[in-house]
Scaffold this motif. Structure first.
Motif, mmCIF file in Angstrom:
data_model
loop_
_atom_site.group_PDB
_atom_site.id
_atom_site.type_symbol
_atom_site.label_atom_id
_atom_site.label_comp_id
_atom_site.label_asym_id
_atom_site.label_seq_id
_atom_site.Cartn_x
_atom_site.Cartn_y
_atom_site.Cartn_z
ATOM 1 N N ALA A 17 -9.608 -56.801 18.530
ATOM 2 C CA ALA A 17 -9.021 -56.358 19.796
ATOM 3 C C ALA A 17 -7.514 -56.169 19.647
ATOM 4 O O ALA A 17 -6.944 -55.206 20.165
ATOM 5 C CB ALA A 17 -9.322 -57.364 20.903
ATOM 6 N N ARG A 18 -6.869 -57.049 18.921
ATOM 7 C CA ARG A 18 -5.420 -56.929 18.725
ATOM 8 C C ARG A 18 -5.058 -55.715 17.883
ATOM 9 O O ARG A 18 -3.988 -55.152 18.036
ATOM 10 C CB ARG A 18 -4.878 -58.194 18.082
ATOM 11 N N ARG A 19 -5.923 -55.324 16.989
ATOM 12 C CA ARG A 19 -5.617 -54.195 16.110
ATOM 13 C C ARG A 19 -5.961 -52.847 16.738
ATOM 14 O O ARG A 19 -5.396 -51.836 16.370
ATOM 15 C CB ARG A 19 -6.319 -54.372 14.780
ATOM 16 N N THR A 20 -6.891 -52.843 17.676
ATOM 17 C CA THR A 20 -7.249 -51.587 18.325
ATOM 18 C C THR A 20 -6.599 -51.441 19.691
ATOM 19 O O THR A 20 -6.497 -50.327 20.196
ATOM 20 C CB THR A 20 -8.779 -51.484 18.512
ATOM 21 N N ALA A 21 -6.197 -52.564 20.286
ATOM 22 C CA ALA A 21 -5.653 -52.597 21.648
ATOM 23 C C ALA A 21 -6.644 -52.005 22.646
ATOM 24 O O ALA A 21 -6.267 -51.500 23.690
ATOM 25 C CB ALA A 21 -4.299 -51.890 21.724
ATOM 26 N N ASP A 22 -7.928 -52.084 22.315
ATOM 27 C CA ASP A 22 -8.979 -51.562 23.184
ATOM 28 C C ASP A 22 -10.197 -52.471 23.034
ATOM 29 O O ASP A 22 -10.795 -52.552 21.959
ATOM 30 C CB ASP A 22 -9.330 -50.126 22.787
ATOM 31 N N VAL A 23 -10.559 -53.145 24.109
ATOM 32 C CA VAL A 23 -11.630 -54.137 24.045
ATOM 33 C C VAL A 23 -12.981 -53.503 23.732
ATOM 34 O O VAL A 23 -13.757 -54.043 22.948
ATOM 35 C CB VAL A 23 -11.689 -54.953 25.357
ATOM 36 N N GLU A 24 -13.288 -52.359 24.322
ATOM 37 C CA GLU A 24 -14.573 -51.701 24.066
ATOM 38 C C GLU A 24 -14.714 -51.334 22.584
ATOM 39 O O GLU A 24 -15.758 -51.558 21.983
ATOM 40 C CB GLU A 24 -14.723 -50.441 24.932
ATOM 41 N N LEU A 29 -16.663 -52.494 16.963
ATOM 42 C CA LEU A 29 -16.341 -52.838 15.574
ATOM 43 C C LEU A 29 -16.831 -54.238 15.220
ATOM 44 O O LEU A 29 -17.304 -54.483 14.103
ATOM 45 C CB LEU A 29 -14.836 -52.711 15.331
ATOM 46 N N TRP A 30 -16.723 -55.145 16.152
ATOM 47 C CA TRP A 30 -17.174 -56.527 15.969
ATOM 48 C C TRP A 30 -18.685 -56.547 15.726
ATOM 49 O O TRP A 30 -19.153 -57.192 14.789
ATOM 50 C CB TRP A 30 -16.787 -57.297 17.225
ATOM 51 N N GLU A 90 -16.898 -55.814 33.443
ATOM 52 C CA GLU A 90 -15.443 -55.802 33.635
ATOM 53 C C GLU A 90 -14.830 -57.188 33.433
ATOM 54 O O GLU A 90 -13.732 -57.319 32.906
ATOM 55 C CB GLU A 90 -15.090 -55.266 35.019
ATOM 56 N N GLU A 91 -15.539 -58.213 33.840
ATOM 57 C CA GLU A 91 -15.023 -59.579 33.695
ATOM 58 C C GLU A 91 -14.871 -59.951 32.224
ATOM 59 O O GLU A 91 -13.855 -60.517 31.817
ATOM 60 C CB GLU A 91 -15.962 -60.562 34.407
ATOM 61 N N LEU A 92 -15.857 -59.614 31.408
ATOM 62 C CA LEU A 92 -15.781 -59.890 29.974
ATOM 63 C C LEU A 92 -14.642 -59.103 29.336
ATOM 64 O O LEU A 92 -13.866 -59.640 28.536
ATOM 65 C CB LEU A 92 -17.104 -59.554 29.284
ATOM 66 N N LEU A 93 -14.536 -57.823 29.684
ATOM 67 C CA LEU A 93 -13.467 -56.997 29.129
ATOM 68 C C LEU A 93 -12.102 -57.562 29.481
ATOM 69 O O LEU A 93 -11.209 -57.649 28.626
ATOM 70 C CB LEU A 93 -13.590 -55.558 29.631
ATOM 71 N N ALA A 94 -11.929 -57.977 30.727
ATOM 72 C CA ALA A 94 -10.650 -58.547 31.157
ATOM 73 C C ALA A 94 -10.370 -59.863 30.441
ATOM 74 O O ALA A 94 -9.223 -60.127 30.043
ATOM 75 C CB ALA A 94 -10.650 -58.752 32.669
ATOM 76 N N ASP A 95 -11.396 -60.688 30.247
ATOM 77 C CA ASP A 95 -11.223 -61.966 29.561
ATOM 78 C C ASP A 95 -10.789 -61.765 28.108
ATOM 79 O O ASP A 95 -9.857 -62.419 27.635
ATOM 80 C CB ASP A 95 -12.524 -62.777 29.609
#
Length: 174
Positions: A17-24, A29-30, A90-95
């Motif tokens: 997430a830190r390397r893509t700056a995009d949670v989705e 990738l994960w 949305e809650e997971l993405l925000a977390d």
């Protein structure tokens, strides 16, 4: 494999997430990283936890590089195994965004981009943000394809230097 997943699934997700700056994208990738790990676990020859973690993060780095090279996350390994990441609410993405400190990452990325020379920044933006092939980057900048590749490479290396130092230390401290 289950123990490796249990111990490192969260840290690996935040790493991506830190390397893509995009949670989705990080979630995709994960998922692909663990699908590759499951598919290739018989090839792993290490014997220690440190070797296993290095192997797993190596797979993640390759997935990340492939994503950045092609502009999208490949799904072949997951499809081969019949795996699909469930949709994230949305809650997971925000977390995840909060735990990965994406606002700070985006600020750091903006500052690092601003520190690049204009010709290098333009080349990186055309290649990475606009997802243009190198030949089109070269044409847009009126330079050779080789020069375009060199500019993008220099820019990405400078961005990695600016952004990776603290992140690498943080990952190994855990």
């Amino acid at each position: 494999m289950d123990a490796l997943y249990a111990r490192h699934h969260d840290d690996l997700l935040l790493f991506l997430a830190r390397r893509t700056a995009d949670v989705e994208i990080a979630l995709d990738l994960w998922s692909e990283t663990f699908a590759q790990a499951v598919a290739g676990c018989s090839k792993f020859r290490g014997t220690t936890e440190v070797e296993a973690v290095g192997w797993l993060y190596g797979i993640a780095r390759r997935q990340l590089a492939r994503y950045f090279r092609r502009g999208y996350a490949e799904r072949r390994a997951m499809q081969r195994l019949g795996l699909e990441r469930p949709p994230a609410d949305e809650e997971l993405l925000a977390d995840i965004a909060h735990r990965a400190q994406l606002d700070a990452v985006r600020t750091e990325l903006s500052a690092a981009l601003a520190s690049l020379s204009e010709p290098v920044r333009e080349a990186v933006e055309l290649r990475v943000l606009d997802e243009l092939p190198y030949i089109e980057v070269a044409q847009s900048l009126s330079i050779s394809e080789q020069a375009a590749r060199a500019r993008v490479s220099r820019g990405l290396a400078a961005l990695a230097d600016a952004l990776e130092g603290p992140r690498i230390e943080e990952a190994w401290a855990r």
